[in-house]
Design a protein around this motif. Structure first.
Motif, PDB file in Angstrom:
ATOM      1  N   VAL A 193       0.857  -1.171   0.000  1.00 24.80           N
ATOM      2  CA  VAL A 193       0.000   0.000   0.000  1.00 24.80           C
ATOM      3  C   VAL A 193       0.900   1.230   0.000  1.00 24.80           C
ATOM      4  O   VAL A 193       1.752   1.383   0.886  1.00 24.80           O
ATOM      5  N   THR A 194       0.721   2.080  -0.987  1.00 27.03           N
ATOM      6  CA  THR A 194       1.482   3.316  -1.096  1.00 27.03           C
ATOM      7  C   THR A 194       0.620   4.448  -0.571  1.00 27.03           C
ATOM      8  O   THR A 194      -0.435   4.747  -1.149  1.00 27.03           O
ATOM      9  N   VAL A 195       1.044   5.067   0.516  1.00 27.77           N
ATOM     10  CA  VAL A 195       0.310   6.165   1.123  1.00 27.77           C
ATOM     11  C   VAL A 195       0.986   7.471   0.716  1.00 27.77           C
ATOM     12  O   VAL A 195       2.154   7.698   1.047  1.00 27.77           O
ATOM     13  N   MET A 196       0.263   8.306  -0.006  1.00 25.07           N
ATOM     14  CA  MET A 196       0.809   9.589  -0.432  1.00 25.07           C
ATOM     15  C   MET A 196       0.638  10.622   0.675  1.00 25.07           C
ATOM     16  O   MET A 196      -0.295  10.561   1.477  1.00 25.07           O
ATOM     17  N   SER A 197       1.540  11.588   0.686  1.00 21.82           N
ATOM     18  CA  SER A 197       1.483  12.683   1.652  1.00 21.82           C
ATOM     19  C   SER A 197       2.031  13.929   0.983  1.00 21.82           C
ATOM     20  O   SER A 197       3.056  13.869   0.302  1.00 21.82           O
ATOM     21  N   GLY A 198       1.334  15.036   1.158  1.00 27.57           N
ATOM     22  CA  GLY A 198       1.837  16.280   0.579  1.00 27.57           C
ATOM     23  C   GLY A 198       0.755  17.323   0.445  1.00 27.57           C
ATOM     24  O   GLY A 198      -0.438  17.012   0.354  1.00 27.57           O
TER      25      GLY A 198
ATOM     26  N   LEU B 289      -7.579  -4.870   0.114  1.00 30.18           N
ATOM     27  CA  LEU B 289      -6.785  -5.613   1.094  1.00 30.18           C
ATOM     28  C   LEU B 289      -7.276  -7.057   1.224  1.00 30.18           C
ATOM     29  O   LEU B 289      -6.468  -7.989   1.372  1.00 30.18           O
ATOM     30  N   ARG B 290      -8.572  -7.269   1.171  1.00 30.04           N
ATOM     31  CA  ARG B 290      -9.094  -8.645   1.243  1.00 30.04           C
ATOM     32  C   ARG B 290      -8.599  -9.474   0.065  1.00 30.04           C
ATOM     33  O   ARG B 290      -8.365 -10.678   0.196  1.00 30.04           O
ATOM     34  N   ALA B 291      -8.449  -8.823  -1.077  1.00 31.44           N
ATOM     35  CA  ALA B 291      -7.984  -9.513  -2.271  1.00 31.44           C
ATOM     36  C   ALA B 291      -6.461  -9.495  -2.401  1.00 31.44           C
ATOM     37  O   ALA B 291      -5.929  -9.983  -3.406  1.00 31.44           O
ATOM     38  N   ALA B 292      -5.776  -8.926  -1.406  1.00 30.61           N
ATOM     39  CA  ALA B 292      -4.309  -8.795  -1.433  1.00 30.61           C
ATOM     40  C   ALA B 292      -3.850  -8.052  -2.690  1.00 30.61           C
ATOM     41  O   ALA B 292      -2.863  -8.424  -3.336  1.00 30.61           O
ATOM     42  N   THR B 293      -4.561  -6.999  -3.022  1.00 30.51           N
ATOM     43  CA  THR B 293      -4.246  -6.180  -4.195  1.00 30.51           C
ATOM     44  C   THR B 293      -3.550  -4.889  -3.749  1.00 30.51           C
ATOM     45  O   THR B 293      -4.076  -4.158  -2.907  1.00 30.51           O
TER      46      THR B 293
ATOM     47  N   CYS C  12      -4.890   5.135   8.021  1.00 31.08           N
ATOM     48  CA  CYS C  12      -4.850   4.305   6.809  1.00 31.08           C
ATOM     49  C   CYS C  12      -3.672   3.332   6.842  1.00 31.08           C
ATOM     50  O   CYS C  12      -3.747   2.231   6.279  1.00 31.08           O
ATOM     51  N   ILE C  13      -2.589   3.717   7.521  1.00 26.12           N
ATOM     52  CA  ILE C  13      -1.459   2.793   7.670  1.00 26.12           C
ATOM     53  C   ILE C  13      -1.844   1.613   8.554  1.00 26.12           C
ATOM     54  O   ILE C  13      -1.530   0.452   8.240  1.00 26.12           O
ATOM     55  N   ALA C  14      -2.531   1.888   9.666  1.00 27.28           N
ATOM     56  CA  ALA C  14      -2.946   0.807  10.575  1.00 27.28           C
ATOM     57  C   ALA C  14      -3.880  -0.169   9.877  1.00 27.28           C
ATOM     58  O   ALA C  14      -3.771  -1.389  10.057  1.00 27.28           O
ATOM     59  N   LEU C  15      -4.815   0.348   9.080  1.00 27.11           N
ATOM     60  CA  LEU C  15      -5.724  -0.536   8.345  1.00 27.11           C
ATOM     61  C   LEU C  15      -4.931  -1.459   7.426  1.00 27.11           C
ATOM     62  O   LEU C  15      -5.152  -2.681   7.410  1.00 27.11           O
ATOM     63  N   ALA C  16      -4.005  -0.889   6.663  1.00 29.05           N
ATOM     64  CA  ALA C  16      -3.204  -1.706   5.745  1.00 29.05           C
ATOM     65  C   ALA C  16      -2.383  -2.748   6.495  1.00 29.05           C
ATOM     66  O   ALA C  16      -2.319  -3.921   6.093  1.00 29.05           O
TER      67      ALA C  16
END
Length: 325
Positions: free
Chosen positions: A184-189, A241-245, A262-266
């Motif tokens: 999971v790529t979490v963007m910030s900016g 996430l359920r599909a591991a995508t 969102c990080i904790a969910l991932a």
């Protein structure tokens, strides 16, 4: 170094404790104390400059903004900001409930020997309390013992580091098995920093959960109630996430608290997490934002800048700082 000259236009004045320094009388005292320390004088020039900048900004409420507006390099700026954020740690180390964890964090962003040197100058500027100076010395010895005085604290892997910082009481040397299933790529900016451009260039074909796009889909303005938008984003994330995508979470995410959700969910679904922090100079941010079909109001951007906390290596498996000019 140009930045050094901009921070300190008259070296003879500060070295003699003159009045040309920015800031108040306390700034002048701490600069005098720092530059009078043999350990500071023995450092390479780039390290002296960094510590000098921290001393100059000791009374500044918004050092990150000041350095961002000056165009300081990202890693250099965050090193200085980490020193200022944690400057009280060495003189109160024995009372800290989780000293190892915070010392490890400082070592990943800055250096604990820098922190001790700044704290020493700070204490001397305030009168030189012998007990505080002794505690600072103990802090230096202790961080040497735990392997992070003048270097980053090593971890068995990035997964081990990530799990250590999200799990209280965890052994930092435990080589956690990496069972991640997707990324999971979490963007910030800030708005206008260039997050969409980075995604297009670096994550082509990867599903993107964009809060801006969801607002359009749901007909929700950025200044209204964001509850339905966030709920829809999390539901889509759970589906991936359920599909591991693997997917990209595209939002401003300018504070650690907002990113943590969102990080904790991932992480709870067994994903590898990378945070990509995209930055641009202030004038570029405002120019790009103004060119949007629906620009974000400047007042909102200003509030974001005031709360802005770029990600650090304790938040994810990988953290990337990208300057997009």
């Amino acid at each position: 170094m140009n930045l050094f000259r901009r921070l300190c236009p008259a070296p003879p004045a500060w070295s003699l404790g003159g009045d040309d320094l920015p800031g108040g009388g306390y700034t002048r005292r701490i600069v005098q104390a720092l530059t009078g320390l043999e350990e500071w004088r023995d450092r390479p020039e780039d390290e002296r400059v960094r510590l000098f900048a921290a001393a100059l900004l000791i009374e500044e409420d918004r050092p990150r903004r000041v350095l961002w507006e000056m165009g300081a390099p990202i890693a250099w700026r965050e090193h200085v900001c980490a020193l200022l954020q944690h400057r009280w740690l060495p003189s109160a180390a024995l009372q800290h409930p989780d000293l190892d964890r915070v010392a490890f964090r400082v070592s990943l962003l800055a250096r604990n020997d820098d922190l001790a040197l700044l704290a020493t100058a700070d204490t001397l500027a305030g009168g030189g309390d012998p007990e505080l100076l002794a505690e600072i010395a103990l802090f230096g010895e202790y961080t040497s013992e735990i392997g992070c005085r003048d270097r980053p604290r090593p971890f068995p892997s990035d997964h081990a580091r990530f799990q250590y910082f999200r799990t209280p009481g965890r052994d930092p040397d435990y080589a956690a098995y990496d069972d991640t299933r997707c990324t999971v790529t979490v963007m910030s900016g800030l708005p206008g920093a260039g997050k969409d451009h980075w995604i297009a260039a670096n994550r082509p074909g990867v599903p993107v959960i964009s809060l801006d796009n969801l607002r359009d889909e749901l007909g929700k303005p950025p200044t209204g109630d964001q509850g339905p938008v966030v709920a829809a984003a999390y539901e889509r994330a759970r589906g991936h996430l359920r599909a591991a995508t693997s997917y990209v979470w595209n939002a401003t995410n300018v504070t650690r608290a907002i990113r943590s959700r969102c990080i904790a969910l991932a992480a709870d679904y067994g994903a590898r997490v990378e945070v990509v922090s995209v930055e641009a100079p202030p004038d570029v941010v405002h120019r790009r934002n103004g060119a949007r079909t629906r620009p974000v109001p400047n007042a909102i951007i200003e509030r974001m800048v005031e709360r802005w906390e770029p990600p650090d290596p304790t938040e994810a498996h990988a953290v990337r700082w990208v300057l997009n000019v």
